[in-house]
Design an enzyme around this catalytic site. Structure first.
Site, short mmCIF file in Angstrom:
data_model
loop_
_atom_site.label_atom_id
_atom_site.label_comp_id
_atom_site.label_asym_id
_atom_site.label_seq_id
_atom_site.Cartn_x
_atom_site.Cartn_y
_atom_site.Cartn_z
N THR A 138 0.82 -1.22 0.00
CA THR A 138 0.00 0.00 0.00
C THR A 138 0.85 1.27 0.00
OG1 THR A 138 -1.29 -1.30 1.59
CG2 THR A 138 -2.09 0.91 1.08
N HIS A 152 -8.69 -0.15 2.96
CA HIS A 152 -8.41 -1.59 3.15
C HIS A 152 -9.73 -2.37 3.14
CE1 HIS A 152 -4.17 -1.32 3.88
NE2 HIS A 152 -4.23 -0.79 5.09
N LYS A 175 11.79 -4.96 4.68
CA LYS A 175 12.74 -5.49 3.68
C LYS A 175 12.34 -5.10 2.26
CE LYS A 175 14.73 -9.46 5.97
NZ LYS A 175 14.91 -10.92 5.91
N1 LIG Z 1 8.95 1.75 -1.57
C1 LIG Z 1 8.76 0.47 -1.32
N2 LIG Z 1 9.19 -0.47 -2.18
C2 LIG Z 1 9.03 -1.78 -1.94
N3 LIG Z 1 8.42 -2.26 -0.82
C3 LIG Z 1 7.97 -1.35 0.07
C4 LIG Z 1 8.12 0.04 -0.12
N4 LIG Z 1 7.57 0.67 0.93
C5 LIG Z 1 7.13 -0.28 1.77
N5 LIG Z 1 7.37 -1.51 1.26
C6 LIG Z 1 7.06 -2.81 1.85
O1 LIG Z 1 5.66 -3.02 1.83
C7 LIG Z 1 5.28 -3.75 3.01
C8 LIG Z 1 4.31 -2.89 3.81
O2 LIG Z 1 3.05 -3.05 3.21
P1 LIG Z 1 1.96 -1.88 3.18
O3 LIG Z 1 2.60 -0.65 2.69
O4 LIG Z 1 0.81 -2.42 2.42
O5 LIG Z 1 1.58 -1.71 4.71
S1 LIG Z 1 0.25 -0.98 5.22
O6 LIG Z 1 -0.89 -1.84 4.91
O7 LIG Z 1 0.14 0.32 4.57
O8 LIG Z 1 0.45 -0.85 6.68
C9 LIG Z 1 6.53 -4.01 3.78
O9 LIG Z 1 6.97 -5.29 3.33
P2 LIG Z 1 7.97 -6.22 4.19
O10 LIG Z 1 9.33 -5.64 4.01
O11 LIG Z 1 7.88 -7.59 3.58
O12 LIG Z 1 7.51 -6.19 5.60
C10 LIG Z 1 7.43 -2.89 3.32
O13 LIG Z 1 8.79 -3.12 3.51
#
Ligand SMILES: Nc1ncnc2c1ncn2[C@@H]1O[C@H](COP(=O)(O)OS(=O)(=O)O)[C@@H](OP(=O)(O)O)[C@H]1O
Length: 379
Positions: A105, A169, A336
């Site tokens: 997200t 969501h 990550k």
């Molecule tokens: N810029 C960018 N690029 C790639 N991945 C990213 C990015 N920003 C957030 N994340 C990863 O997205 C995971 C968080 O999910 P959400 O953003 O959906 O969380 S939430 O629902 O808004 O709370 C979480 O995944 P995990 O690392 O597996 O925990 C974040 O690390």
């Protein structure tokens, strides 16, 4: 570790509670103006109905879950739902960024915001809003009334030119009809391998300090993961089951191509430029040849990338605050950011079990989380 009820016990409790809730709601038409034109009709005593729904397991992020229309939803979200339906004035030009939690997200919101606002906020602008605010503050959620209270509905400042960007969501079946009806807004949905989603959720839930953004995150405990895994397999997690959530949006994208776009986190990781181009075209603002030549796509990807975003002061020490409800340190939205981290948390047997649960639940739906298996079916 808390003893988990058996699936049979849960099913019994669920159907008892839901039957009681339905009986309580019988014959009570909503007194709220209802803009959904079908779908969900809320009884006047909906607050009592919610309070009588089956209660879900406790987790730090969603302390009070209730089972409603097939999903485990935060009680606060349910209590706000009739008002959100009645008062949220979604326009056909709006873009709703929808997701199950922890599916990407934060990233998707920043990509959509940077692409949609690039004429007023070029991605190389040193004062870009995404350098000063977390993407959840640039694209607010419709899920609770607090958004409406904070902004007076449309904000105090003059609204930016369309598309207006909003987040949710909520499951597709619980969206207001102004999102899903014939003149409904555009919806972008992001989904992710449930195994990685669970791992991400687990770390987030373990680390989040609800009262403030600056406190250190406690380390997640292994035994806690096993418990979370059990609950996840049962779909008993905030907004769960994830596979039902994704199936609904996937089926909407098949029925309303051009209005609902489904992306996968893994696909955005694999081809970020292609995904960004699809997003921009879907939102009605495709990149021009001149912009392509000037490297705008690359500049947006760099601005929204994990390393850049994670390193910003606002994301190291700031917090995402929904007034009166929660405060989450922005740093917890970045961990990550890879595919396949589940291998560091699950045994092969656990992975096979969760994959099996998901496969069984999705049988006959035409949707699968497998990136290659149903890529061509996603529109
Ligand atoms: N810029 C960018 N690029 C790639 N991945 C990213 C990015 N920003 C957030 N994340 C990863 O997205 C995971 C968080 O999910 P959400 O953003 O959906 O969380 S939430 O629902 O808004 O709370 C979480 O995944 P995990 O690392 O597996 O925990 C974040 O690390």
């Amino acid at each position: 570790m808390a003893t988990l009820p058996t699936e049979q016990q849960q099913a019994r409790e669920q159907s008892k509670g839901e039957a009681a809730a339905m009986a309580a709601s019988d014959g009570h038409e909503s007194t709220l103006p209802n803009n959904n034109g079908g779908g969900v009709v809320f009884p006047a005593n909906f607050a009592d109905v919610v309070a009588s729904l089956p209660r879900g397991p406790h987790c730090s992020l969603f302390p009070s879950l209730r089972h409603y229309r097939g999903f485990w939803l935060p009680e606060i979200t349910l209590q706000c739902l009739p008002q959100v339906h009645a008062r949220f004035d979604l326009a056909p030009t709006d873009v709703l960024i929808a997701s199950f939690p922890k599916c990407g997200t934060t990233w998707l919101k920043s990509l959509c915001f940077a692409a949609a606002r690039r004429s007023s906020h070029p991605p190389l602008d040193g004062g870009h809003p995404l350098l000063l605010r977390n993407s959840h503050d640039c694209v607010r959620s419709i899920d609770t009334l607090l958004f409406l209270q904070e902004t007076g509905g449309d904000g105090d400042a003059p609204p930016p030119p369309p598309p207006r960007l909003l987040g949710t969501h909520l499951p597709y079946s619980l969206l207001p009809a102004r999102a899903t009806g014939p003149d409904g807004c555009r919806i972008v949905y992001i989904t992710r391998d449930p195994k990685d989603t669970l791992v991400s959720l687990f770390h987030f839930n373990s680390g989040v300090v609800m009262s403030g953004g600056g406190a250190p995150a406690p380390a997640p405990e292994a035994s806690g993961f096993e418990e979370a895994f059990e609950l996840y397999c049962q779909g008993r997690y905030g907004l769960g089951p994830q596979w039902e959530h994704a199936r609904e949006y996937w089926s909407a994208s098949a029925q309303r191509p051009g209005r609902v776009l489904c992306l996968r986190y893994e696909e955005v990781l694999e081809d970020p430029a292609g995904s960004l181009r699809r997003l921009a075209a879907f939102m009605g603002c495709p990149f021009t040849a001149k912009e392509e030549g000037a490297g705008v796509v690359g500049a947006i990807l760099e601005l929204c990338g994990m390393e850049r975003q994670r390193g910003l002061e606002v994301n190291r020490s700031g917090a995402y605050v929904v007034r009166g409800l929660l405060s989450i340190g922005n740093k917890h939205f970045f961990r990550k950011g890879v595919a396949g981290d589940w291998r560091n948390h699950m045994t092969p047997e656990m992975a096979t079990r969760l994959d099996g649960v998901v496969e069984e639940a999705l049988k006959g739906s035409g949707f699968t989380f497998d990136l290659n298996g149903s890529k061509e079916q996603m529109t």
